[in-house]
Design an enzyme around this catalytic site. Structure first.
Site, PDB file in Angstrom:
ATOM      1  N   LEU A 131      42.062 -65.985  75.731  1.00  0.00           N
ATOM      2  CA  LEU A 131      43.567 -66.417  74.565  1.00  0.00           C
ATOM      3  C   LEU A 131      43.740 -66.955  73.581  1.00  0.00           C
ATOM      4  CD1 LEU A 131      46.129 -68.091  77.954  1.00  0.00           C
ATOM      5  CD2 LEU A 131      46.231 -65.702  77.010  1.00  0.00           C
ATOM      6  N   ASP A 178      42.238 -61.111  66.977  1.00  0.00           N
ATOM      7  CA  ASP A 178      42.534 -63.115  67.166  1.00  0.00           C
ATOM      8  C   ASP A 178      43.626 -63.208  66.572  1.00  0.00           C
ATOM      9  OD1 ASP A 178      41.133 -61.883  69.720  1.00  0.00           O
ATOM     10  OD2 ASP A 178      39.809 -63.100  69.985  1.00  0.00           O
ATOM     11  N   TYR A 227      28.737 -59.882  74.063  1.00  0.00           N
ATOM     12  CA  TYR A 227      29.459 -59.226  73.579  1.00  0.00           C
ATOM     13  C   TYR A 227      28.714 -59.202  72.011  1.00  0.00           C
ATOM     14  CZ  TYR A 227      33.944 -59.211  70.002  1.00  0.00           C
ATOM     15  OH  TYR A 227      34.860 -58.746  69.223  1.00  0.00           O
TER      16      TYR A 227
END
Ligand code: GLA
Length: 391
Positions: A131, A178, A227
């Site tokens: 998140l 983000d 990633y």
């Protein structure tokens, strides 16, 4: 913990530690990624939303060159001086997010600030859930320190400063999603981002739907190379397409699905698989935008399921736990769509749901997850919320 409670704690801790009120308090929320995965660094499109949980950052200028950071949630303090602001290699590595943000806010020359600062921060975003608690910390730091040091960057520039902190201090070569979602969120709306032009538009979700985040207990770590290797494969593929297509290609944004089908033969099997994911995601976000305009949330949800399949099969950034959540969601009629959210390799799934059935959905998914993995996922309804700001 509710936001008000977090705010009260941060302010109280500042008073206890440094005496008195801080000169500034900033808040920045976490984000959910709704559609468009690993498209940001490919200059593509994403639907995301700021959430109703975040980080508060209270700060004042110091009288000297000391920088003091208190991480309330960890009960740890990190101290340094302006001349010594640099990447923390071990121990209090959490300090890299605020330190890196401060460093780049000052153009990489923190000594120019003249004075240091003292700060307390704390938040209520569950860690490791995907998140973006780190982006929330960066954006709260950026807004608070911008006020203290009198810089005048706009929101996009502040987002980029946070991203640079991730790249250079935290070691994650992330895109801008983000930080931008935290900066440009709006209550009741999604953020539709175009990362070629860095434009961020708020799109209303309409009535009768909500998001549910289901946090798997699988480890989520973006800093460990998976990633970076995905990003590298995308960049390699873009380079290849720039040599075979008779047009300008700088990023996978420039390559269509039809072109991928025709020319994929010149790529290694793995690179071709990685490349098709952001290419497909860009198309899905554009289709999704048209569906949202028509209010067709079921069809939008179907694109979320397609997105997850693409992660599972092509990008291989899903895992057993996330797949199990999406598979369980598919059997529930009140769930319109589900997919992994964010970097992947663990973290959370984002579900588009009928909020009146939230309890039933959470219960059914938890039951199936528990039967398979032995522990329960955390299910929470998410309200798209306003972005970062000074309090
Ligand atoms: C992480 C990164 C973002 C983005 C997503 C995947 O959250 O920080 O920049 O690449 O993964 O879409």
């Amino acid at each position: 913990m509710q936001n008000q409670e977090v705010y009260d704690k941060v302010v109280a801790e500042f008073a206890a530690k440094f005496g008195g009120k801080s000169e500034v308090v900033a808040y920045a929320p976490g984000r959910i990624e709704v559609l468009g995965n690993h498209t940001d660094y490919n200059e593509g499109y994403v639907f995301s939303a700021a959430i109703d949980k975040g980080t508060f950052f209270a700060a004042s200028l110091a009288d000297d060159d000391k920088v003091t950071l208190v991480a309330l949630d960890m009960g740890e303090t990190y101290e340094t001086t302006l001349a010594e602001v640099k990447k923390v290699e071990s121990g209090a590595t959490w300090a890299n997010y605020p330190l890196g943000t401060f460093n780049w806010l000052l153009g990489g020359e923190p000594t120019k600030a003249g004075k240091g600062f003292k700060a307390v921060f704390g938040g209520n975003i569950p860690l490791g859930a995907g998140l973006s608690s780190s982006a929330a910390l960066e954006m709260a730091t950026a807004l608070a320190l911008q006020k203290l040091y009198g810089t005048s960057f706009d929101r996009t520039e502040l987002a980029k400063i946070g991203q640079k902190a991730e790249h250079t201090f935290a070691g994650c070569p992330c895109g801008l999603l983000d930080q931008a979602s935290s900066m440009f969120g709006k209550a009741g709306a999604l953020v539709k981002s175009d990362f070629r032009f860095n434009t961020f538009e708020n799109v209303s979700m309409g009535e009768g739907v909500a998001f549910m985040m289901v946090k798997s207990n699988a480890k989520h770590a973006l800093v460990d190379g998976a990633y970076a290797s995905r990003r590298q494969a995308c960049e390699d593929a873009a380079k290849y397409f720039s040599t075979v297509l008779r047009k300008s290609v700088t990023h996978l944004r420039d390559v269509s699905m039809a072109e991928w089908v025709l020319y994929r033969g010149g790529l290694s099997e793995t690179t071709a698989k990685r490349a098709v994911h952001p290419i497909g995601e860009d198309e899905r976000v554009l289709q999704g935008a048209a569906l949202l305009e028509k209010g067709d949330l079921k069809a939008f949800g179907a694109l979320m399921y397609d997105s997850h399949e693409s992660s599972r099969n092509w990008f291989e950034n899903s895992c057993e736990e996330l797949d199990a959540i999406v598979d369980a969601a598919k059997a529930i009629p009140e769930v319109y769509g589900a997919r992994l959210s964010g970097g992947g390799f663990g973290g959370s799934c984002c579900l588009l749901v009928d909020p009146t059935a939230a309890d039933k959905i959470a219960e059914q998914i938890s039951r199936e997850y528990k039967a398979r993995f032995g522990d329960e996922p955390v299910c929470s309804l998410i309200k798209p919320s306003d972005g970062a700001g000074l309090i």
